[in-house]
Scaffold this motif. Structure first.
Motif, PDB file in Angstrom:
ATOM      1  N   GLU A  43      30.999 -30.995 -20.353  1.00 47.81           N
ATOM      2  CA  GLU A  43      30.398 -31.012 -19.011  1.00 47.81           C
ATOM      3  C   GLU A  43      31.099 -32.030 -18.113  1.00 47.81           C
ATOM      4  OE1 GLU A  43      26.171 -32.217 -16.876  1.00 47.81           O
ATOM      5  OE2 GLU A  43      26.134 -31.364 -18.914  1.00 47.81           O
ATOM      6  N   LYS A  78      36.403 -23.067 -12.722  1.00 41.64           N
ATOM      7  CA  LYS A  78      35.723 -21.775 -12.719  1.00 41.64           C
ATOM      8  C   LYS A  78      36.014 -21.005 -14.000  1.00 41.64           C
ATOM      9  CE  LYS A  78      35.153 -17.565  -9.959  1.00 41.64           C
ATOM     10  NZ  LYS A  78      35.600 -16.809  -8.771  1.00 41.64           N
ATOM     11  N   PHE A 120      25.769 -24.802 -12.669  1.00 41.05           N
ATOM     12  CA  PHE A 120      26.913 -25.344 -11.933  1.00 41.05           C
ATOM     13  C   PHE A 120      27.731 -24.214 -11.294  1.00 41.05           C
ATOM     14  CE2 PHE A 120      31.029 -27.571 -11.497  1.00 41.05           C
ATOM     15  CZ  PHE A 120      30.589 -28.766 -10.934  1.00 41.05           C
ATOM     16  N   TYR A 121      27.901 -23.128 -12.011  1.00 41.72           N
ATOM     17  CA  TYR A 121      28.662 -21.973 -11.507  1.00 41.72           C
ATOM     18  C   TYR A 121      27.968 -21.368 -10.294  1.00 41.72           C
ATOM     19  CZ  TYR A 121      31.542 -17.722 -11.808  1.00 41.72           C
ATOM     20  OH  TYR A 121      32.422 -16.705 -11.546  1.00 41.72           O
ATOM     21  N   ILE A 154      34.548 -30.717 -16.987  1.00 45.43           N
ATOM     22  CA  ILE A 154      34.473 -29.673 -15.959  1.00 45.43           C
ATOM     23  C   ILE A 154      34.110 -30.280 -14.609  1.00 45.43           C
ATOM     24  CG2 ILE A 154      33.119 -27.672 -15.202  1.00 45.43           C
ATOM     25  CD1 ILE A 154      33.040 -26.780 -18.136  1.00 45.43           C
ATOM     26  N   ARG A 155      33.174 -31.196 -14.574  1.00 47.70           N
ATOM     27  CA  ARG A 155      32.779 -31.819 -13.310  1.00 47.70           C
ATOM     28  C   ARG A 155      33.959 -32.567 -12.672  1.00 47.70           C
ATOM     29  NH1 ARG A 155      27.391 -31.881 -12.109  1.00 47.70           N
ATOM     30  NH2 ARG A 155      25.919 -31.350 -13.793  1.00 47.70           N
ATOM     31  N   ALA A 214      26.346 -24.631 -17.445  1.00 47.66           N
ATOM     32  CA  ALA A 214      27.405 -23.765 -16.916  1.00 47.66           C
ATOM     33  C   ALA A 214      26.852 -22.769 -15.899  1.00 47.66           C
ATOM     34  CB  ALA A 214      28.103 -23.031 -18.058  1.00 47.66           C
ATOM     35  N   GLU A 215      25.744 -22.134 -16.205  1.00 43.41           N
ATOM     36  CA  GLU A 215      25.171 -21.151 -15.276  1.00 43.41           C
ATOM     37  C   GLU A 215      24.728 -21.812 -13.983  1.00 43.41           C
ATOM     38  OE1 GLU A 215      23.405 -17.689 -18.246  1.00 43.41           O
ATOM     39  OE2 GLU A 215      22.098 -19.352 -17.659  1.00 43.41           O
ATOM     40  N   LEU A 250      34.071 -22.536 -16.882  1.00 47.67           N
ATOM     41  CA  LEU A 250      32.648 -22.197 -16.811  1.00 47.67           C
ATOM     42  C   LEU A 250      32.397 -20.770 -17.275  1.00 47.67           C
ATOM     43  CD1 LEU A 250      31.799 -23.872 -13.384  1.00 47.67           C
ATOM     44  CD2 LEU A 250      30.829 -24.520 -15.593  1.00 47.67           C
ATOM     45  N   GLU A 251      33.267 -19.861 -16.870  1.00 47.30           N
ATOM     46  CA  GLU A 251      33.102 -18.459 -17.258  1.00 47.30           C
ATOM     47  C   GLU A 251      33.239 -18.286 -18.766  1.00 47.30           C
ATOM     48  OE1 GLU A 251      36.052 -16.715 -14.773  1.00 47.30           O
ATOM     49  OE2 GLU A 251      34.675 -16.414 -13.077  1.00 47.30           O
ATOM     50  N   GLN A 284      24.501 -26.290 -23.070  1.00 51.35           N
ATOM     51  CA  GLN A 284      25.786 -26.049 -22.406  1.00 51.35           C
ATOM     52  C   GLN A 284      25.701 -24.835 -21.492  1.00 51.35           C
ATOM     53  OE1 GLN A 284      29.688 -24.583 -24.335  1.00 51.35           O
ATOM     54  NE2 GLN A 284      29.790 -26.811 -24.583  1.00 51.35           N
TER      55      GLN A 284
END
Length: 708
Positions: A279, A294, A316-317, A282-283, A313-314, A297-298, A309
């Motif tokens: 996490e 992106k 933040f996306y 990604i941030r 992801a859902e 996250l996908e 997790q």
């Protein structure tokens, strides 16, 4: 009665400790630790006793002046001979961390006085003094004022720390835990200890030790060392145990490096296992490369490693790429099932206030939170957790399979068979009741034992959806790390249906672990609401106004001689309770002159223990009100504590509230206020008279509050 330990018990404990490595853990010994054990066993008893005593010290540095023990023959001579044979060495190579643990701040100031230091030192903190001293030592050598011969470095410390890690499973374990066990200070599970090794291979054990030790040392590393460690050749991880240590270390290293060397930090975070590092990576990547973030996250959404997790992801996306303006946590709060108005007096114990509010509506509610589910989980799977998956040593609290979140993976077949055997709620309740009776009081890391252990479990199984209970138990078995906390605050039974509610007062936030647990409970088939609370002055909130008379002012020594209580709803007194009490000590003549209560009057009065249940019932679900409330509340709470019972009620002080509602009066004593407002008192300093007077003050407070 204090337990006395036998002579040389430190040495006995050390032998007990070393015997652990004669069994399954022998294969985890490296060459140096194996040589250490062999060499120690060849020493005579006096020298072994010195080593055992030194091993019990927390730091690698010892002060030899502290080793004049009567149980050791000529201890200073023994130390000298051990130093000559290489067991101890001069202090030159000691680490700052170990040196800081042995010397005092005054010692440091004295040592620094030997160097040309111009800055003021008294205002510096100990870590700053340590760093400054070692800078001077590196330039000028050790100071003459430091009695260096008094300090000895344990050359066997690296081997000892590795052995302690293998035994306790962490770097915080110490040999003094054996003494604490024998003295009864620390409870252990000798019935559940086994001879199994904590790690499968030597390489894996050394890998785990590398990461655990580095994690401890990191706070002492300068910036250059942090950057250097980013490119270190980290050992591989072959088990959940070593991976857990790697996850913690690499996440912390990556975070520490971000302001120092961003590229290196991102590389560390990307390689680190675990949800937290992923996490964070990604941030941070999103700030510079949105396309890469992106894609990452996908990938998580398509194949998440955990529910936590996936939730990140859902969310933040959706917010970063679909322009969704609020988080899933905010959405859940905004879409909460209802808002409940609660009296402001409940703002310190909001969950219990909600339960009391439901009770006044003839609706039954229980405080559950994590306690219910951990109790049910621990008792359901007690055999697998604490008998089949035995503890490595008696000092362990958590079974290996739970510690590394491999419980279902380890016991899948027996877990499924056990859950299938629970064909009805009664069968499951019978099972957990039997386990509770057989193991009550045993130390475990899943739940705390308490009175009425199965009350909420029984209610859940009687009124809740049984298949949902079994599904959630299996979910907990499959991912205990992700589903051991964050459960809703209360369980409510209304109209023969059971639901759970997470209570949020103004300003409270919904945490990620709560979101995940609520979502999983809903997936299992439970009804779960988020209930928001708004504060107001509730005219139907019950208050119990209390006054006590005592033998003196100290509740640790003095006792209660009389209690008077009136219960109020709205502006009306709806009930009252009063009794003299036998204080079980002499009433001073000065107290008798003040209150009129004599030793003869209380000679046949009940003890507090005899009326405790009545007092508890009378004050239940009420706000506890008194003039100088902490005095009355403190005495009653102390009386319950003497009976090993807890007493907690929300409090309101009529002194404090009268000062706010009617500022500027010359005095706020009960006598002055009753005179000022024309409140009649039958007999001042008698409990019921004073309680009724304080009740009228409460009405005045409410009138002024409502008028404003």
């Amino acid at each position: 009665m204090r337990k006395t330990l036998p002579e040389r018990y430190y040495l006995d404990h050390f032998h007990e400790f070393l015997r652990f490595f004669d069994g399954e853990s022998a294969g985890l010994l490296c060459q140096t630790s194996r040589e250490f054990i062999s060499a120690f066993r060849k020493l005579d008893a006096n020298k072994q006793c010195i080593i055992a005593r030194a091993a019990n010290r927390k730091y690698a540095l010892i002060n030899r002046a502290h080793f004049n023990y009567e149980e050791i023959f000529q201890p200073q001579q023994q130390l000298t001979e051990l130093e000559e044979s290489g067991w101890f060495a001069p202090a030159e190579n000691v680490s700052m961390q170990d040196f800081a643990g042995v010397v005092t701040k005054n010692d440091l100031l004295a040592y620094l006085a030997a160097y040309p230091v111009s800055q003021r030192l008294n205002h510096l903190k100990k870590p700053e003094l340590i760093a400054l001293l070692f800078d001077q030592i590196n330039q000028y050598g050790w100071p003459q004022t430091l009695p260096q011969t008094d300090y000895l470095l344990k050359t066997f410390e690296p081997s000892l720390r590795y052995l302690l890690f293998l035994y306790f499973g962490n770097t915080k374990g110490r040999l003094n835990q054996f003494s604490m066990r024998d003295l009864g200070v620390m409870r252990t599970r000798s019935d559940a200890a086994s001879t199994q090794a904590r790690f499968v291979t030597l390489e894996d054990a050394q890998s785990a030790f590398y990461f655990a030790s580095a994690l401890d040392e990191m706070p002492y590393w300068p910036d250059e060392k942090l950057v250097q460690m980013a490119s270190d050749n980290w050992p591989g991880t072959d088990s959940a145990a070593s991976e857990a240590y790697a996850e913690k270390y690499l996440f912390k290293l990556g975070c520490r490096l971000l302001p120092l060397a961003r590229n290196e930090a991102l590389n560390v975070l990307q390689q680190a296992p675990g949800d937290a590092a992923r996490e964070k990576w990604i941030r941070e990547v999103f700030k510079e490369d949105k396309a890469l973030a992106k894609s990452a996250l996908e990938k998580i959404i398509d194949n998440p490693a955990s529910d936590s997790q996936l939730a990140f992801a859902e969310d933040f996306y959706a917010r970063k790429f679909h322009k969704k303006r609020t988080s899933a946590l905010t959405d859940m709060l905004r879409n909460s099932s209802k808002t409940l108005q609660l009296d402001i007096s409940q703002n310190q114990r909001v969950e219990r206030g909600v339960i009391a509010w439901y009770k006044r509506q003839n609706i039954t509610a229980w405080r559950t939170e994590n306690r219910l589910w951990r109790t049910l989980f621990g008792l359901t799977f007690w055999t697998q957790l604490f008998e089949q998956d035995q503890l490595v040593t008696e000092f362990d609290r958590r079974p290996q399979s739970l510690r590394y979140n491999r419980f279902y993976e380890t016991f899948a077949q027996s877990i499924d068979a056990l859950l299938d055997s629970f064909t009805t709620p009664d069968v499951l309740l019978q099972h957990v009741t039997k386990q509770a009776a057989a193991h009550y009081g045993k130390v475990n890391s899943v739940f705390m034992w308490r009175a009425n252990q199965l009350e909420t479990v029984t209610a859940l199984l009687e009124y809740g959806p049984f298949e949902s209970v079994k599904r959630l138990l299996k979910m907990m078995a499959q991912d205990y790390a992700g589903l051991s906390d964050g459960f809703p605050d209360i369980m409510v039974r209304e109209d023969n249906a059971l639901r759970f509610e997470e209570i949020k007062a103004p300003g409270d936030v919904l945490r990620r672990n709560q979101l995940v647990s609520i979502q999983r409970m809903q997936r299992a088939g439970f009804t779960v609401h988020v209930t928001q609370v708004d504060w107001f002055s509730d005219p139907l909130q019950p208050y119990v106004v209390v006054d006590i008379e005592t033998t003196g002012g100290n509740n640790g020594y003095h006792r209660i001689t009389e209690i008077g209580m009136v219960k109020m709803i709205g502006a009306e007194i709806v009930d009252s309770w009063q009794s003299l009490l036998h204080p079980q000590r002499h009433i001073p003549s000065s107290i008798t002159r003040l209150t009129g209560i004599s030793n003869e009057m209380v000679a046949d009065a009940p003890l507090f223990s005899e009326v405790a249940d009545e007092i508890e019932r009378f004050t239940e679900d009420c706000v506890f009100v008194a003039h100088n409330v902490n005095f009355d509340y403190g005495f009653i709470k102390q009386e319950f504590a003497r009976l090993e019972r807890d007493f907690r009620r929300p409090k309101l002080c009529t002194v404090v509230q009268m000062r706010r509602a009617y500022p500027g009066l010359p005095s706020y004593s009960l006598a002055s206020l009753t005179h000022h407002f024309g409140i009649s008192m039958e007999q001042h300093h008698r409990a019921m008279s004073d309680a009724r007077a304080a009740a009228q003050l409460l009405n005045l407070i409410h009138e002024r509050t409502l008028a404003s």
